[in-house]
Design a protein around this motif. Sequence first.
Motif, PDB file in Angstrom:
ATOM      1  N   GLN A 133       0.895  -1.177   0.077  1.00 23.41           N
ATOM      2  CA  GLN A 133      -0.111  -0.153   0.058  1.00 23.41           C
ATOM      3  C   GLN A 133       1.124   1.432   0.011  1.00 23.41           C
ATOM      4  O   GLN A 133       1.916   1.120   0.827  1.00 23.41           O
ATOM      5  CB  GLN A 133      -1.072   0.029   1.235  1.00 23.41           C
ATOM      6  CG  GLN A 133      -1.943  -1.247   1.266  1.00 23.41           C
ATOM      7  CD  GLN A 133      -3.102  -0.944   0.463  1.00 23.41           C
ATOM      8  OE1 GLN A 133      -3.461   0.188   0.100  1.00 23.41           O
ATOM      9  NE2 GLN A 133      -3.588  -2.076  -0.179  1.00 23.41           N
ATOM     10  N   ILE A 134       0.572   2.431  -0.687  1.00 22.29           N
ATOM     11  CA  ILE A 134       1.334   3.391  -0.853  1.00 22.29           C
ATOM     12  C   ILE A 134       1.114   4.327   0.247  1.00 22.29           C
ATOM     13  O   ILE A 134      -0.189   4.766   0.632  1.00 22.29           O
ATOM     14  CB  ILE A 134       1.081   4.113  -2.248  1.00 22.29           C
ATOM     15  CG1 ILE A 134       1.406   3.089  -3.326  1.00 22.29           C
ATOM     16  CG2 ILE A 134       1.966   5.207  -2.534  1.00 22.29           C
ATOM     17  CD1 ILE A 134       2.524   2.459  -3.535  1.00 22.29           C
ATOM     18  N   PRO A 135       2.155   4.999   0.762  1.00 24.50           N
ATOM     19  CA  PRO A 135       1.871   5.928   1.877  1.00 24.50           C
ATOM     20  C   PRO A 135       0.740   7.265   1.246  1.00 24.50           C
ATOM     21  O   PRO A 135       0.978   7.595   0.180  1.00 24.50           O
ATOM     22  CB  PRO A 135       3.224   6.223   2.395  1.00 24.50           C
ATOM     23  CG  PRO A 135       3.868   5.505   2.153  1.00 24.50           C
ATOM     24  CD  PRO A 135       3.322   4.803   0.697  1.00 24.50           C
ATOM     25  N   LYS A 136      -0.001   7.774   2.264  1.00 24.50           N
ATOM     26  CA  LYS A 136      -0.586   8.947   1.817  1.00 24.50           C
ATOM     27  C   LYS A 136       0.247   9.933   1.248  1.00 24.50           C
ATOM     28  O   LYS A 136      -0.151  10.670   0.175  1.00 24.50           O
ATOM     29  CB  LYS A 136      -1.554   9.473   3.097  1.00 24.50           C
ATOM     30  CG  LYS A 136      -2.266  10.783   2.615  1.00 24.50           C
ATOM     31  CD  LYS A 136      -3.141  11.092   3.976  1.00 24.50           C
ATOM     32  CE  LYS A 136      -4.013  12.033   3.592  1.00 24.50           C
ATOM     33  NZ  LYS A 136      -4.750  12.722   4.944  1.00 24.50           N
ATOM     34  N   SER A 137       1.181  10.314   1.965  1.00 22.96           N
ATOM     35  CA  SER A 137       1.920  11.485   1.324  1.00 22.96           C
ATOM     36  C   SER A 137       2.558  11.158  -0.039  1.00 22.96           C
ATOM     37  O   SER A 137       2.857  12.097  -0.846  1.00 22.96           O
ATOM     38  CB  SER A 137       3.360  11.606   2.436  1.00 22.96           C
ATOM     39  OG  SER A 137       4.163  10.568   2.382  1.00 22.96           O
ATOM     40  N   VAL A 138       3.178  10.007  -0.349  1.00 24.05           N
ATOM     41  CA  VAL A 138       3.309   9.666  -1.596  1.00 24.05           C
ATOM     42  C   VAL A 138       2.147   9.953  -2.765  1.00 24.05           C
ATOM     43  O   VAL A 138       2.267  10.497  -3.717  1.00 24.05           O
ATOM     44  CB  VAL A 138       4.114   8.186  -1.830  1.00 24.05           C
ATOM     45  CG1 VAL A 138       4.416   7.960  -3.235  1.00 24.05           C
ATOM     46  CG2 VAL A 138       5.160   8.180  -0.860  1.00 24.05           C
ATOM     47  N   LYS A 139       1.094   9.354  -2.326  1.00 22.12           N
ATOM     48  CA  LYS A 139      -0.233   9.514  -3.172  1.00 22.12           C
ATOM     49  C   LYS A 139      -0.415  10.800  -3.379  1.00 22.12           C
ATOM     50  O   LYS A 139      -0.921  11.292  -4.546  1.00 22.12           O
ATOM     51  CB  LYS A 139      -1.382   8.741  -2.693  1.00 22.12           C
ATOM     52  CG  LYS A 139      -1.151   7.252  -2.594  1.00 22.12           C
ATOM     53  CD  LYS A 139      -2.599   6.449  -2.134  1.00 22.12           C
ATOM     54  CE  LYS A 139      -2.751   6.714  -0.722  1.00 22.12           C
ATOM     55  NZ  LYS A 139      -3.997   5.778  -0.349  1.00 22.12           N
TER      56      LYS A 139
END
Length: 427
Positions: free
Chosen positions: A342-348
Motif C-alpha cells: 500500500q502506498i503512503p498517503k504522502s506519496v499518493k
Amino acid sequence: MKAAIYTLGCKVNQYESQVIAEALQNRGYTLVEPDTSADVYIVNSCTVTSESDRKNRQIVRRLRRQNPEAAVLLTGCMPQAYPEQAAALTEADIIVGNRSNGQIPDLLEEFFRTRQRHIATQAHQSGDDFAPCAIHSFYGRTRAEIKIEDGCNRFCTYCAIPYARGRVRSKKTEDIRTEAAALGEAGYSEIVLVGINLSAYADGERNICDAVEAACESDKVLRVRLGSLEPDHLTDAVVERLSACKKLCPQFHISLQSGCDRTLGRMNRHYTAAEYKTLCGKLRSVFPDATLTTDVMVGFPGETKEDFEESVRFVQEIGFEKVHVFPYSPRSGTRAADMPDQIPKSVKEERAAVMLAETDNIRRQFLQAQIGRTVQILVEEHRENGWHEGYTANYTPVRVQGNCPESGLVTVRITGTDGDKCIGIIQ
C-alpha cells in the motif's frame, strides 16, 4: 409538506434524485432548496471513496442537528453497499438502499404516521430487471440526463460499485425514445445518456448505438451526449456507427485509471495502454473536433515510481483535453484494500500533484488553441453583470457577456481564455 434533496456523487445519482423529486411532488410535496427549512431531508449518497462516506455522515448529522423535528432519510449507494455502516448512523430516521428508492413516498408516509425508525435495504440480485423510471424535467438544469443503464459486472479490484449497484441491466430502447422526446418537448435542447457502466448498455441485441439513435430522433433534441464510458466496449463497429449520429456530441469521457499495463492488470481493468491509445486515435479520426477526457488514479497498491512515471508519459502522449486526477482510496470489501505494498498517503498526494500539474498544462494549451473559433454553446448559467456560461458540443466551457436567450444554442466567437474557460463574444 416541504422536501429537500441533497445529491452526492455521479450523474446517475442526479437523475435518481429527480425521479425521487417527481415521485414526492406527485404525493403533494413541495420541493425546496437543500439549505432551506423543510419537513423532509433526503440524502442521496455516494460511496465511491471513504471520503464520500465521511461526507454522507457529516451531512446527515448536520441535518439532524439543525432540524430536530424533520424526517431525515438516507438513500443511495452507501446504504446499498454498506448497510451495517448506514444503519449505525442513528441520526437518519429512514435508511433505504437505491434498489428500493421507489418505496420512499410510502416509507415517509409510514414514518409520519408512527414516528418509528425504519431500515429498508435490500441487496441487489443477479437477474434484477431495470427498475422503471422516467423524468419529465430536470430541476435547475438546462440539459437533461436520462439513466439508461445500471450496475456493473467488472469487479475492478479497487471498486465497491458492483455491490452498490448490482449487475448490468438496461432501459428499453423504446423507453429512451419516449423519455428523450418528452424532455425535448419540455425545452431541453441537450440530452445526456448516463449509466454506471454506460457502454455495456444492452436491450436484447441492441447496444449503445441504438440508445443514442433513439435519443436523437426527436426534432426538439439538438444534442445528445454520452456519460463516462469503458474503453473495451467501444469497438471499431460501435465507433463507426456512432459517428453517423450527427447530434452526438464529439466529447468522450473514457475511463483510463492508469497508463501503465502492470497497474492496469492489478486493477483488473480489461484493456492495455496500447489498446486504449488505439481507441483514442480512432475517435479523433472519425469525430471532427473530438475531445477526450478521463479519470486517472495514482498511488494504487504496488505502483512503483517507474509505474507512475509511465502513466504520466502516457497521459502526456494522449493529450487529454481534461483529466480528473485522484489518489487511490481503499474501500473495505474490495481486493485492492488487502493488497500488499500500500502506498503512503504522502506519496499518493505527491503523485497526484505531479499528475495534476501535467494535465492542467495540457488543458491550458487546449483552451488557448480555441481562440478565434466560432462555436455554438448551450448556456447553462446566467451570472451577475450580464455574464453567461455554457458549453460547446465538445464540452469546452465558454463565458460570454451580453443579451443571451434563456435556452437553446447560441453562436459565439472565442476571443480569449482565463486559464479555466474560454471567453467569447455573442455573434
